[in-house]
Scaffold this motif. Structure first.
Motif, PDB file in Angstrom:
ATOM      1  N   THR A 289      95.984 -96.077  68.455  1.00  0.00           N
ATOM      2  CA  THR A 289      94.795 -95.242  68.206  1.00  0.00           C
ATOM      3  C   THR A 289      93.672 -95.488  69.218  1.00  0.00           C
ATOM      4  O   THR A 289      93.052 -94.538  69.696  1.00  0.00           O
ATOM      5  CB  THR A 289      94.259 -95.467  66.778  1.00  0.00           C
ATOM      6  OG1 THR A 289      95.348 -95.484  65.895  1.00  0.00           O
ATOM      7  CG2 THR A 289      93.295 -94.383  66.377  1.00  0.00           C
ATOM      8  N   GLN A 290      93.398 -96.753  69.545  1.00  0.00           N
ATOM      9  CA  GLN A 290      92.294 -97.016  70.490  1.00  0.00           C
ATOM     10  C   GLN A 290      92.573 -96.371  71.845  1.00  0.00           C
ATOM     11  O   GLN A 290      91.682 -95.793  72.461  1.00  0.00           O
ATOM     12  CB  GLN A 290      92.081 -98.520  70.653  1.00  0.00           C
ATOM     13  CG  GLN A 290      91.459 -99.157  69.418  1.00  0.00           C
ATOM     14  CD  GLN A 290      90.951-100.554  69.680  1.00  0.00           C
ATOM     15  OE1 GLN A 290      90.999-101.069  70.779  1.00  0.00           O
ATOM     16  NE2 GLN A 290      90.429-101.180  68.630  1.00  0.00           N
ATOM     17  N   ARG A 291      93.831 -96.471  72.285  1.00  0.00           N
ATOM     18  CA  ARG A 291      94.178 -95.857  73.591  1.00  0.00           C
ATOM     19  C   ARG A 291      94.059 -94.329  73.504  1.00  0.00           C
ATOM     20  O   ARG A 291      93.504 -93.685  74.405  1.00  0.00           O
ATOM     21  CB  ARG A 291      95.604 -96.256  73.995  1.00  0.00           C
ATOM     22  CG  ARG A 291      96.082 -95.606  75.292  1.00  0.00           C
ATOM     23  CD  ARG A 291      97.502 -95.973  75.647  1.00  0.00           C
ATOM     24  NE  ARG A 291      98.437 -95.877  74.544  1.00  0.00           N
ATOM     25  CZ  ARG A 291      99.004 -94.737  74.124  1.00  0.00           C
ATOM     26  NH1 ARG A 291      98.706 -93.587  74.696  1.00  0.00           N
ATOM     27  NH2 ARG A 291      99.862 -94.755  73.112  1.00  0.00           N
ATOM     28  N   LEU A 292      94.550 -93.767  72.398  1.00  0.00           N
ATOM     29  CA  LEU A 292      94.492 -92.303  72.256  1.00  0.00           C
ATOM     30  C   LEU A 292      93.039 -91.829  72.270  1.00  0.00           C
ATOM     31  O   LEU A 292      92.698 -90.834  72.911  1.00  0.00           O
ATOM     32  CB  LEU A 292      95.178 -91.867  70.955  1.00  0.00           C
ATOM     33  CG  LEU A 292      96.691 -92.045  70.930  1.00  0.00           C
ATOM     34  CD1 LEU A 292      97.236 -91.743  69.535  1.00  0.00           C
ATOM     35  CD2 LEU A 292      97.363 -91.137  71.960  1.00  0.00           C
ATOM     36  N   TRP A 293      92.181 -92.562  71.575  1.00  0.00           N
ATOM     37  CA  TRP A 293      90.748 -92.225  71.535  1.00  0.00           C
ATOM     38  C   TRP A 293      90.174 -92.273  72.948  1.00  0.00           C
ATOM     39  O   TRP A 293      89.431 -91.392  73.375  1.00  0.00           O
ATOM     40  CB  TRP A 293      90.036 -93.210  70.613  1.00  0.00           C
ATOM     41  CG  TRP A 293      88.565 -92.970  70.452  1.00  0.00           C
ATOM     42  CD1 TRP A 293      87.548 -93.702  71.004  1.00  0.00           C
ATOM     43  CD2 TRP A 293      87.931 -91.947  69.674  1.00  0.00           C
ATOM     44  NE1 TRP A 293      86.329 -93.209  70.634  1.00  0.00           N
ATOM     45  CE2 TRP A 293      86.529 -92.131  69.819  1.00  0.00           C
ATOM     46  CE3 TRP A 293      88.403 -90.893  68.892  1.00  0.00           C
ATOM     47  CZ2 TRP A 293      85.606 -91.306  69.185  1.00  0.00           C
ATOM     48  CZ3 TRP A 293      87.471 -90.060  68.270  1.00  0.00           C
ATOM     49  CH2 TRP A 293      86.110 -90.277  68.422  1.00  0.00           C
TER      50      TRP A 293
END
Ligand SMILES: Cc1cc2nc3c(=O)[nH]c(=O)nc-3n(C[C@H](O)[C@H](O)[C@H](O)COP(=O)(O)OP(=O)(O)OC[C@H]3O[C@@H](n4cnc5c(N)ncnc54)[C@H](O)[C@@H]3O)c2cc1C
Length: 489
Positions: A289-293
């Motif tokens: 999720t952090q990378r996608l964000w």
């Protein structure tokens, strides 16, 4: 060279960061843990004294240390019988949902153990005061405390966490955690709640616990309720295991929210067909999720907040099955009503509050009356609107700025605070929920503990060779901070 670090805020994040820094620091280094509340290590989430306010994450995922996943479960198992009886499962296991107040005690005790294990020295200093300002000065960062004194450190970290909404006026309670919100209440009185998320769930549980019988109407735009975790499922050997998150292969990526949503929907269909269920997919997204964000553009992030966030929140932040069972019962007997609509007007009347709601899916207006209105619609994250002396001063002096989406403060990838001119600081950092604008998935314990480990390694890259394998701390003390000069006296 001796280093000094000031951590502002000792909720879960500040306390855990202190623990990790202590593991890495040398005899001459100094850590100052500054907390304005009386209780260290608990913060807003884990200060509740209500044993029915349960963690919304299973015990097996709540260890303070990512390398020791059973740490919290083992701590629960060592509790005296009387305290352990507060947990529904006996013995508690990785699937259990423990009371949140117990988790606060676990964090506190982990910190205390680290202190007690020491044998002399002054590496950790506990400062029970509010930080009200920060300024750069010759020799370091000056942290001004409410008592009028000042600590000077090489590096300061904001771990100031969650801010409840303010503004209690008569029967309208802006802060749902304000003890007065549910005190001295006629048990038959009708009540209105703004919001239908986890804070509403807590509030309804507290009301039911105090024997409230009057009707409760909870209002939010979409009327979405948090989904619930699945109950514990034993495997073929009878052992209760944590549900297995989905493995994305290849890992999801892309800059288009629409494309990402399609991938997630398709995977959910596949998981449902294979009997794994949608929850495994939502949980399987966590490592990405952090990378996608980070990959999403500002416009796409805004789109997510506007259209998908309410759906994401209710699926991602789920409630314990036993908690949701009580809410379902209250709905079935007609005591709790969930209203989907937009509040058009709120008026204080002689006998309480009157709220006009434009009901979802039409133009109809409905009127609801309550003896009180409790705002459970969410935490404050826009630091430009917060009435907090420290953040106000930091904004005014330009040492911090809000992130572009007003989710908190602007930070670089390593948590360095970005100032008004866009420069990342070398000596000022932030960690935890106020860095949501940069990382999004940085609210719950599994993400915060990784962030604390990374921040400790960033600030104290070389752990001294002489350190024992566990906490390298020798002792601590509580101080009345000095008026000036490095450290406290
Ligand atoms: C009600 C609730 C329930 C939750 N339940 C869960 C859960 O079950 N599982 C999970 O993983 N996550 C849960 N969360 C998410 C939660 O955000 C994190 O788990 C975690 O508690 C955040 O900790 P923190 O230390 O960053 O913030 P906080 O807990 O908010 O702590 C910040 C601390 O900083 C102090 N402080 C602030 N300003 C100053 C200042 N100027 N000077 C000195 N001290 C200051 C405050 O007094 C506070 O103690 C929950 C959150 C909430 C609000």
């Amino acid at each position: 060279m001796a280093r000094s670090i000031g951590i502002i805020g000792a909720g879960f994040t500040g306390a855990l960061l202190a623990l990790h820094l202590l593991r890495r620091c040398g005899d001459q280094d100094r850590i100052f843990l500054i907390e304005k509340a009386r209780r260290f290590g608990a913060g807003l989430a884990y200060s509740t004294g209500n044993a029915h306010h349960l963690l919304n994450v299973r015990a097996g995922n709540m260890s303070a240390f990512s390398a020791e996943p059973d740490h919290f479960v083992e701590w629960l198992r060592r509790l005296p019988d009387q305290t352990r009886a507060m947990i529904d499962d006996d013995p508690p296991g990785p699937s259990s949902f423990a009371p949140r107040g117990l988790f606060g005690s676990y964090v506190q005790q982990s910190l205390a153990e680290a202190i007690w294990r020491g044998q002399g020295g002054d590496r950790l200093t506990i400062v029970n005061d509010e930080a009200v300002g920060i300024e750069r000065e010759f020799g370091g960062i000056g942290v001004k405390l409410a008592v009028g004194r000042k600590l000077v450190v090489d590096t300061a970290i904001l771990a100031v966490g969650n801010f409840p909404p303010a503004g209690t006026a008569g029967p309208v309670f802006g802060d749902p955690w304000d003890e007065r919100a549910l005190a001295d209440l006629d048990p038959k009185a009708p009540l209105l709640i703004l919001g239908t998320g986890l804070t509403m769930v807590d509030t309804v549980i507290s009301l039911l616990d105090q024997g409230h019988q009057g009707p409760i109407q909870a209002i939010s735009r979409r009327g979405l309720l948090p989904r619930q975790h699945v109950g514990a499922i034993p495997d073929e050997t009878g052992e209760i295991r944590l549900p297995r998150p989905w493995t994305f292969d290849p890992p999801p990526s892309g800059r288009s929210l629409v494309a990402l949503t399609q991938v997630v929907r398709r995977t959910i269909d596949q998981a449902e067909r294979g009997g794994r269920g949608w929850r495994s997919v939502i949980d399987g997204l966590r490592p990405h999720t952090q990378r996608l964000w980070h990959e999403l553009s500002h416009v796409e992030r805004k789109r997510f907040l506007r259209h998908l966030r309410p759906w994401w929140d209710v699926h991602r932040h789920r409630a314990a099955p036993q908690v949701m069972a009580r809410l379902t019962e209250a709905r079935e007997r007609g005591q709790l009503q969930i209203v989907a609509g937009k509040v058009a007007e709120t008026k204080v009347a002689e006998d309480g509050v009157v709220v006009q709601v434009k009901l979802r899916g039409g133009d109809a207006l409905a009127t609801y009356r309550g003896a009180r209105l409790i705002d459970c619609s969410g935490l404050n994250s826009d630091c430009t609107k917060l009435d907090q002396p420290l953040l106000k001063q930091l904004l005014e002096t330009g040492l911090i700025r809000s992130d572009a989406l007003r989710l908190g403060v602007d930070v670089a990838a390593d948590g360095a605070l970005i100032d008004r001119d866009g420069q990342a600081a070398a000596d000022l950092f932030a960690i935890g929920p106020i860095t949501k604008g940069a990382f999004w998935e940085i609210i719950a314990v599994p993400d915060l503990r990784v962030a604390c480990e990374a921040m400790a390694a960033r600030l104290l890259p070389a752990a001294p060779e002489s350190q024992p394998a566990d906490f390298g701390i020798t002792s601590s003390r509580t101080i009345a901070p000095s008026r000036s000069g490095r450290g406290a006296g």
